[in-house]
Write a protein that holds these residues in place. Sequence first.
Motif, PDB file in Angstrom:
ATOM      1  N   PRO A  91      -7.690  -4.338 -11.743  1.00  0.00           N
ATOM      2  CA  PRO A  91      -8.933  -3.684 -12.171  1.00  0.00           C
ATOM      3  C   PRO A  91     -10.142  -4.609 -12.033  1.00  0.00           C
ATOM      4  O   PRO A  91     -10.073  -5.805 -12.350  1.00  0.00           O
ATOM      5  CB  PRO A  91      -8.664  -3.351 -13.645  1.00  0.00           C
TER       6      PRO A  91
ATOM      7  N   ASP B  39      -7.685  -0.291  -8.581  1.00  0.00           N
ATOM      8  CA  ASP B  39      -8.150   0.085  -9.919  1.00  0.00           C
ATOM      9  C   ASP B  39      -7.031   0.012 -10.947  1.00  0.00           C
ATOM     10  O   ASP B  39      -7.295  -0.139 -12.147  1.00  0.00           O
ATOM     11  CB  ASP B  39      -8.726   1.505  -9.904  1.00  0.00           C
TER      12      ASP B  39
ATOM     13  N   GLN C  38      -8.664   1.734  -2.812  1.00  0.00           N
ATOM     14  CA  GLN C  38      -9.345   1.302  -4.036  1.00  0.00           C
ATOM     15  C   GLN C  38      -8.632   1.853  -5.265  1.00  0.00           C
ATOM     16  O   GLN C  38      -8.567   1.179  -6.301  1.00  0.00           O
ATOM     17  CB  GLN C  38     -10.800   1.761  -4.020  1.00  0.00           C
ATOM     18  N   ARG C  39      -8.074   3.066  -5.148  1.00  0.00           N
ATOM     19  CA  ARG C  39      -7.348   3.634  -6.273  1.00  0.00           C
ATOM     20  C   ARG C  39      -6.238   2.695  -6.747  1.00  0.00           C
ATOM     21  O   ARG C  39      -6.010   2.542  -7.953  1.00  0.00           O
ATOM     22  CB  ARG C  39      -6.740   4.989  -5.871  1.00  0.00           C
TER      23      ARG C  39
END
Length: 352
Positions: A120, A116, A112-113
């Motif tokens: 985004p 992001d 998920q990082r």
Amino acid sequence: MKFHLAINLERMSPETDMREVRDHTLEMVKMADAAGFEIAWAAEHHALEMTIAPNPFQILTWWGEHAKNIRLGIGVVNAAYWHPINLAGEAAMLDLLSDGRLEFGIGSGAYQREFDRMKPGLDQRDSWRYMQEMLPVVLKLWEGDYAHDGEFWQFPTATSCPKPVQQKVPVWVAARAPITFDYAVEHDCDILSWPLTMPLSEVQTYRRRLDEAVDKAGKPYKGTWAVMRHSAVYETEDDRKAAMGSIRHVLGQFGNLMMKKGEVINGFPEQVPLEELDGNARVDPEMLEENLMFGTPDQVVEKLKAHEAVGADAFVYYASMGMDMAQQKRSLQLFIDKVMPEFAEKEMAHAG
């Protein structure tokens, strides 16, 4: 059973010379090529020193210039980060420059990082929808002029330039969830599964999902199912201990990325303290040695035969796990010299 190599440009500390990492990776691919490995896989990841792969097509084009027989696998491109016209053209260019050695792998990403930063607002759990829209579009662009009006991408008539050299490019889908097995079987894709550090029972679960997908599709499945494992072959206690220390360190970083429990400083993930993970199946040493493709040559042969018995058509030797470069080469050479011949003889017997 066929054998593949997955390897990252992997830097574990700022003191490591990036050029040394570059040269080591190519040496490993050339070893695999000379030994008759079928495919070399390169990943796609961004802003992480443990997997330096901003464009796998660039890496594979470079490998393909120096390793002349091994096929070149995208393992895997993240559909959500690309535009279909761009992705189709990049992949086809690799196929052209390598004289038709592209193995096109597509998936839904992991961290998920990373989403992001690269996409985004997108939850990694929803990214499979991008993959399922992307793949048919890429195939259409490889055929010729095509216009698209989808949920995530819209464009007027366009085509891939260049076109692939291969008449039919092998397409791979990264699959663990039932929905992805269903999609792969329905669309006649090869399947790449990574059971992480889970036991053989996890591989058996994947096999059941594949069989259920085949039953649901109501047609025979002619694709290849490959299973990937972190791999370390050793004959000394020093190498055994070093391999275990390395994989536990990497899994601490992996835990950071998967659980978002630490920072990433200048591309290097902080390691989640192992005491926070002790008892977790990811880092228990005894469990890791049992589940991963770790062991003496004889032990690794036995584990591979167990995977083969479940139905795996190919094994992906995942070399990147933080071991020092000399040990990585020793491990791969042991695999080539003392493990692969056990399966080559079996292949010859079947051929006879």
